[in-house]
Design a protein around this motif. Sequence first.
Motif: not given
Length: 158
Positions: A14-18, A32-35, A140-148
């Motif tokens: 859901s694009m919530n930061p962890v 830990i889910w954070i703001g 790989e999924e996290l890498r793409k999200i983190l790059e953005k």
Amino acid sequence: MIPVKVKQIAFDLSMNPVLLLVDDDELKVLPIWIGHFEAHAIAVALEGGSAPRPLTHDLLKTLCDEFGGTVTKVVISDVREGTYYAQLHILKKDSPAIVDARPSDAVALALRSVAPIFISEKVADYTLAAEEVFSEERQEELRKILEKAQDAAKKSLH
């Protein structure tokens, strides 16, 4: 207490930061889910960047410095009903103080203060095996999200 370090900021579906904290051997992960604001503050500190004007955690660090306090460590100390609790350990002269804090704020300040981060034994019961979190497909999924997210964070600094 178990020493941990910030592995990265990830995002759930859901694009919530962890916030992902790992032990020294990187075998256990505590998510830990954070703001979003706290995730940004942590990402800035991880990248060694700075904002044009001080972020809240930069201000806290400056206040500690100006008043002669030193953040000696951060402890993610408890979890109750799915909510994590943290403590800032601050030393002013020879007078120690422990201040309650949200884990995300405590970690953001610890990174700026170069203070160690720990989790209690109770909190360690909530860690996951690293291979569960960092499987090849998931990486790989996290890498793409983190790059953005990192691109967005860099843009916001300018």
